[in-house]
Design an enzyme around this catalytic site. Structure first.
Site, PDB file in Angstrom:
ATOM      1  N   GLY A 116      -7.571  -8.635 -28.810  1.00 63.30           N
ATOM      2  CA  GLY A 116      -7.132  -9.595 -29.824  1.00 63.30           C
ATOM      3  C   GLY A 116      -6.178 -10.672 -29.363  1.00 63.30           C
ATOM      4  N   SER A 147      -0.563 -15.197 -30.334  1.00 64.90           N
ATOM      5  CA  SER A 147      -1.225 -14.018 -30.893  1.00 64.90           C
ATOM      6  C   SER A 147      -0.258 -12.842 -31.013  1.00 64.90           C
ATOM      7  CB  SER A 147      -2.390 -13.584 -29.997  1.00 64.90           C
ATOM      8  OG  SER A 147      -3.402 -14.566 -29.964  1.00 64.90           O
ATOM      9  N   ILE A 148      -0.369 -12.118 -32.118  1.00 63.38           N
ATOM     10  CA  ILE A 148       0.430 -10.900 -32.293  1.00 63.38           C
ATOM     11  C   ILE A 148       0.110  -9.927 -31.154  1.00 63.38           C
ATOM     12  CG2 ILE A 148       0.799  -8.887 -33.782  1.00 63.38           C
ATOM     13  CD1 ILE A 148       0.266 -10.861 -36.195  1.00 63.38           C
ATOM     14  N   ASP A 197     -17.016  -9.002 -27.451  1.00 65.11           N
ATOM     15  CA  ASP A 197     -17.244  -9.341 -28.849  1.00 65.11           C
ATOM     16  C   ASP A 197     -17.395  -7.996 -29.559  1.00 65.11           C
ATOM     17  OD1 ASP A 197     -18.393  -9.853 -31.361  1.00 65.11           O
ATOM     18  OD2 ASP A 197     -19.280 -11.724 -30.635  1.00 65.11           O
ATOM     19  N   ALA A 236     -13.081 -13.587 -40.795  1.00 67.10           N
ATOM     20  CA  ALA A 236     -13.967 -13.883 -41.926  1.00 67.10           C
ATOM     21  C   ALA A 236     -14.343 -15.351 -41.799  1.00 67.10           C
ATOM     22  CB  ALA A 236     -13.259 -13.624 -43.251  1.00 67.10           C
ATOM     23  N   TYR A 247      -7.227 -14.652 -49.859  1.00 69.31           N
ATOM     24  CA  TYR A 247      -7.442 -13.701 -48.754  1.00 69.31           C
ATOM     25  C   TYR A 247      -8.834 -13.053 -48.904  1.00 69.31           C
ATOM     26  CZ  TYR A 247      -6.033 -10.683 -44.877  1.00 69.31           C
ATOM     27  OH  TYR A 247      -5.942 -10.047 -43.660  1.00 69.31           O
ATOM     28  N   LYS A 251      -9.530  -5.349 -44.965  1.00 67.84           N
ATOM     29  CA  LYS A 251      -8.273  -4.654 -44.637  1.00 67.84           C
ATOM     30  C   LYS A 251      -8.179  -3.322 -45.399  1.00 67.84           C
ATOM     31  CE  LYS A 251      -6.357  -7.515 -41.643  1.00 67.84           C
ATOM     32  NZ  LYS A 251      -6.503  -7.236 -40.200  1.00 67.84           N
ATOM     33  N   THR A 277       0.052 -17.819 -36.483  1.00 66.89           N
ATOM     34  CA  THR A 277      -0.814 -17.686 -35.307  1.00 66.89           C
ATOM     35  C   THR A 277      -2.017 -18.599 -35.487  1.00 66.89           C
ATOM     36  OG1 THR A 277      -2.025 -15.926 -36.377  1.00 66.89           O
ATOM     37  CG2 THR A 277      -0.160 -15.258 -35.010  1.00 66.89           C
ATOM     38  N   LEU A 278      -2.900 -18.576 -34.490  1.00 64.13           N
ATOM     39  CA  LEU A 278      -4.153 -19.325 -34.568  1.00 64.13           C
ATOM     40  C   LEU A 278      -4.903 -18.966 -35.859  1.00 64.13           C
ATOM     41  CD1 LEU A 278      -6.027 -21.217 -32.864  1.00 64.13           C
ATOM     42  CD2 LEU A 278      -7.090 -19.156 -31.976  1.00 64.13           C
TER      43      LEU A 278
HETATM   44  P1  NAD Z   1      -5.124 -14.454 -33.552  1.00 63.79           P
HETATM   45  O1  NAD Z   1      -6.098 -15.505 -33.923  1.00 63.79           O
HETATM   46  O2  NAD Z   1      -4.204 -14.746 -32.435  1.00 63.79           O
HETATM   47  O3  NAD Z   1      -5.868 -13.069 -33.286  1.00 63.79           O
HETATM   48  C1  NAD Z   1      -7.097 -12.722 -33.877  1.00 63.79           C
HETATM   49  C2  NAD Z   1      -7.976 -12.251 -32.750  1.00 63.79           C
HETATM   50  O4  NAD Z   1      -9.213 -11.747 -33.232  1.00 63.79           O
HETATM   51  C3  NAD Z   1      -8.307 -13.367 -31.751  1.00 63.79           C
HETATM   52  O5  NAD Z   1      -7.881 -13.011 -30.465  1.00 63.79           O
HETATM   53  C4  NAD Z   1      -9.828 -13.441 -31.799  1.00 63.79           C
HETATM   54  O6  NAD Z   1     -10.395 -13.759 -30.557  1.00 63.79           O
HETATM   55  C5  NAD Z   1     -10.161 -12.026 -32.230  1.00 63.79           C
HETATM   56  N1  NAD Z   1     -11.536 -11.906 -32.724  1.00 63.79           N
HETATM   57  C6  NAD Z   1     -12.112 -12.510 -33.793  1.00 63.79           C
HETATM   58  N2  NAD Z   1     -13.416 -12.191 -33.863  1.00 63.79           N
HETATM   59  C7  NAD Z   1     -13.668 -11.354 -32.799  1.00 63.79           C
HETATM   60  C8  NAD Z   1     -14.835 -10.707 -32.307  1.00 63.79           C
HETATM   61  N3  NAD Z   1     -16.030 -10.838 -32.910  1.00 63.79           N
HETATM   62  N4  NAD Z   1     -14.732  -9.930 -31.198  1.00 63.79           N
HETATM   63  C9  NAD Z   1     -13.542  -9.798 -30.565  1.00 63.79           C
HETATM   64  N5  NAD Z   1     -12.401 -10.385 -30.980  1.00 63.79           N
HETATM   65  C10 NAD Z   1     -12.480 -11.172 -32.080  1.00 63.79           C
HETATM   66  O7  NAD Z   1      -4.300 -14.153 -34.909  1.00 63.79           O
HETATM   67  P2  NAD Z   1      -3.261 -12.984 -35.266  1.00 63.79           P
HETATM   68  O8  NAD Z   1      -2.554 -13.490 -36.475  1.00 63.79           O
HETATM   69  O9  NAD Z   1      -2.505 -12.582 -34.073  1.00 63.79           O
HETATM   70  O10 NAD Z   1      -4.224 -11.806 -35.760  1.00 63.79           O
HETATM   71  C11 NAD Z   1      -4.211 -10.518 -35.195  1.00 63.79           C
HETATM   72  C12 NAD Z   1      -4.295  -9.451 -36.275  1.00 63.79           C
HETATM   73  O11 NAD Z   1      -3.127  -9.491 -37.076  1.00 63.79           O
HETATM   74  C13 NAD Z   1      -5.472  -9.592 -37.221  1.00 63.79           C
HETATM   75  O12 NAD Z   1      -6.000  -8.300 -37.518  1.00 63.79           O
HETATM   76  C14 NAD Z   1      -4.834 -10.151 -38.469  1.00 63.79           C
HETATM   77  O13 NAD Z   1      -5.558  -9.824 -39.638  1.00 63.79           O
HETATM   78  C15 NAD Z   1      -3.513  -9.427 -38.424  1.00 63.79           C
HETATM   79  N6  NAD Z   1      -2.451  -9.994 -39.257  1.00 63.79           N
HETATM   80  C16 NAD Z   1      -2.079 -11.280 -39.109  1.00 63.79           C
HETATM   81  C17 NAD Z   1      -1.079 -11.799 -39.910  1.00 63.79           C
HETATM   82  C18 NAD Z   1      -0.669 -13.252 -39.796  1.00 63.79           C
HETATM   83  O14 NAD Z   1      -0.069 -13.781 -40.733  1.00 63.79           O
HETATM   84  N7  NAD Z   1      -0.917 -13.915 -38.690  1.00 63.79           N
HETATM   85  C19 NAD Z   1      -0.442 -10.985 -40.866  1.00 63.79           C
HETATM   86  C20 NAD Z   1      -0.850  -9.644 -40.980  1.00 63.79           C
HETATM   87  C21 NAD Z   1      -1.856  -9.161 -40.176  1.00 63.79           C
HETATM   88  O1  0WE Z   2      -5.485 -11.603 -41.483  1.00 65.00           O
HETATM   89  C1  0WE Z   2      -5.089 -12.747 -41.583  1.00 65.00           C
HETATM   90  C2  0WE Z   2      -5.984 -13.898 -41.198  1.00 65.00           C
HETATM   91  C3  0WE Z   2      -7.252 -13.462 -40.557  1.00 65.00           C
HETATM   92  C4  0WE Z   2      -8.294 -14.537 -40.412  1.00 65.00           C
HETATM   93  C5  0WE Z   2      -8.012 -15.890 -40.255  1.00 65.00           C
HETATM   94  C6  0WE Z   2      -9.050 -16.813 -40.110  1.00 65.00           C
HETATM   95  C7  0WE Z   2      -8.810 -18.287 -39.998  1.00 65.00           C
HETATM   96  C8  0WE Z   2      -9.935 -18.995 -39.259  1.00 65.00           C
HETATM   97  C9  0WE Z   2      -9.605 -14.139 -40.431  1.00 65.00           C
HETATM   98  N1  0WE Z   2     -10.626 -15.014 -40.304  1.00 65.00           N
HETATM   99  C10 0WE Z   2     -10.366 -16.319 -40.130  1.00 65.00           C
HETATM  100  N2  0WE Z   2     -11.432 -17.177 -39.997  1.00 65.00           N
HETATM  101  C11 0WE Z   2     -11.284 -18.469 -39.627  1.00 65.00           C
HETATM  102  O2  0WE Z   2     -12.274 -19.223 -39.541  1.00 65.00           O
HETATM  103  N3  0WE Z   2      -3.840 -12.961 -42.104  1.00 65.00           N
HETATM  104  C12 0WE Z   2      -3.096 -11.837 -42.622  1.00 65.00           C
HETATM  105  C13 0WE Z   2      -3.221 -14.295 -42.227  1.00 65.00           C
HETATM  106  C14 0WE Z   2      -3.538 -14.805 -43.579  1.00 65.00           C
HETATM  107  O3  0WE Z   2      -4.723 -15.354 -43.861  1.00 65.00           O
HETATM  108  C15 0WE Z   2      -4.733 -15.691 -45.201  1.00 65.00           C
HETATM  109  C16 0WE Z   2      -3.515 -15.333 -45.769  1.00 65.00           C
HETATM  110  C17 0WE Z   2      -2.742 -14.751 -44.723  1.00 65.00           C
HETATM  111  C18 0WE Z   2      -1.378 -14.175 -44.840  1.00 65.00           C
HETATM  112  C19 0WE Z   2      -5.726 -16.280 -45.971  1.00 65.00           C
HETATM  113  C20 0WE Z   2      -5.495 -16.539 -47.305  1.00 65.00           C
HETATM  114  C21 0WE Z   2      -4.288 -16.175 -47.883  1.00 65.00           C
HETATM  115  C22 0WE Z   2      -3.282 -15.575 -47.124  1.00 65.00           C
END
Ligand code: NAD
Ligand code: 0WE
Length: 259
Positions: A14, A20-21, A65, A97, A159, A166, A197-198
């Protein structure tokens, strides 16, 4: 930093970039002594991930993937080859998503994109855990952490299908904890507040959500990826030896509120 992970072998899924987290967690594990292998999703981010991985002297950086069973089989074979058949730590930080499903109404989610979100964001944990099990059992146990969000328990506008994914992920953590507990493998989740993050930056209204978060969370401040890393390091360490099947909230207390 003191070495809670000295001699430990970790696999992190990830990392997309330095925000990235997953990267914050990987860096923390490495700083505390772990050897960390990485996967990346596609050629688009390969260079990013290779540079970050090189900075922590990673022995393995490989494409994965999570929708592909062939990729997963190959990755865990490579991990076994690199780490002498053993693995201590697995970090799952993957979600996806379709962008359009995070904008419109949940009720409009079509079948194919519903399953896409659940495949990548929930089933992938099960698929990884099954392949990690023999490698962790060979080490006498192990620990798995995944990233989740409150939107899996409550309806957070926009969301949408990610919330349903989730919910499946959260439940999978509990069932995996039961199955893998027999091998001394622990499985936990971190529920993080919004982090820029991204995956978050592209979301419409993210700034508004951050403002609301700061106003309503008991600690009245944002959280960051390093906060998640500290929690992950705890859950993945021996300090959490009797903690499994649970969710640790890293959200400045937001989840505790009803208003
Ligand atoms: P991020 O975009 O840095 O990480 C998401 C990762 O998912 C990316 O590295 C991407 O390459 C990977 N990914 C997506 N589709 C994939 C696939 N088919 N195969 C392999 N890898 C794939 O963003 P992030 O915010 O660091 O997200 C990491 C996790 O933290 C996610 O599960 C997200 O739901 C969760 N999260 C994020 C937040 C937030 O606000 N950013 C809050 C709570 C939870
Ligand atoms: O888990 C997430 C985001 C995960 C995510 C983000 C994207 C953006 C780009 C999954 N799929 C995609 N697909 C893309 O094309 N979070 C917890 C961050 C997040 O996302 C939201 C939130 C929060 C918080 C979306 C709507 C409302 C709140």
């Amino acid at each position: 930093m003191a070495g809670r992970f000295e001699g430990k072998r970790a696999l992190v899924l990830g990392v997309a970039n330095r925000r990235s987290i997953a990267w914050a967690i990987a860096k923390r594990l490495s700083d505390e002594g772990a050897t960390v292998a990485f996967t990346y999703q596609g050629e688009r981010i390969e260079k990013n991930v290779r540079e970050l991985a090189a900075s922590v002297a990673s022995p393995l950086v490989t494409a994965c993937d999570v929708r592909s069973d062939e990729d997963l089989d190959r990755v865990f074979q490579e991990v076994a080859d690199t780490f002498d058949g053993g693995l201590d730590v697995l970090v799952h930080s993957v979600a996806f998503a379709a962008a359009e499903d995070l904008e419109g109404r949940f009720v409009d989610t079509p079948r194919d994109r519903f399953w896409l979100a659940l495949d990548i964001s929930a089933y992938s944990l099960v698929a990884c855990a099954r392949r990690a099990e023999p490698l962790m059992a060979a080490r006498g146990g192990g620990a798995i952490v995944t990233m989740t969000y409150l939107g899996g328990e409550r309806a957070v506008p926009h969301y949408n299908v990610m919330g349903v994914a989730k919910a499946a992920l959260d439940s999978s953590v509990r069932y995996l904890a039961w199955d893998l507990g027999f091998e001394n493998i622990r499985v936990n989740a971190i529920s993080a507040g919004p982090v820029r993050t991204l995956a978050a930056r592209s979301i419409a209204g993210f700034t508004t959500m951050e403002a609301m978060f700061e106003e309503r969370a008991p600690l009245h401040r944002q959280i960051d990826a390093d906060d998640c890393a500290a929690a992950a390091a705890y859950l993945l360490s021996e300090e959490a030896a009797n903690v499994t099947g649970t969710t640790l909230y890293v959200d400045a207390g937001y989840h505790a509120m009803g208003m």
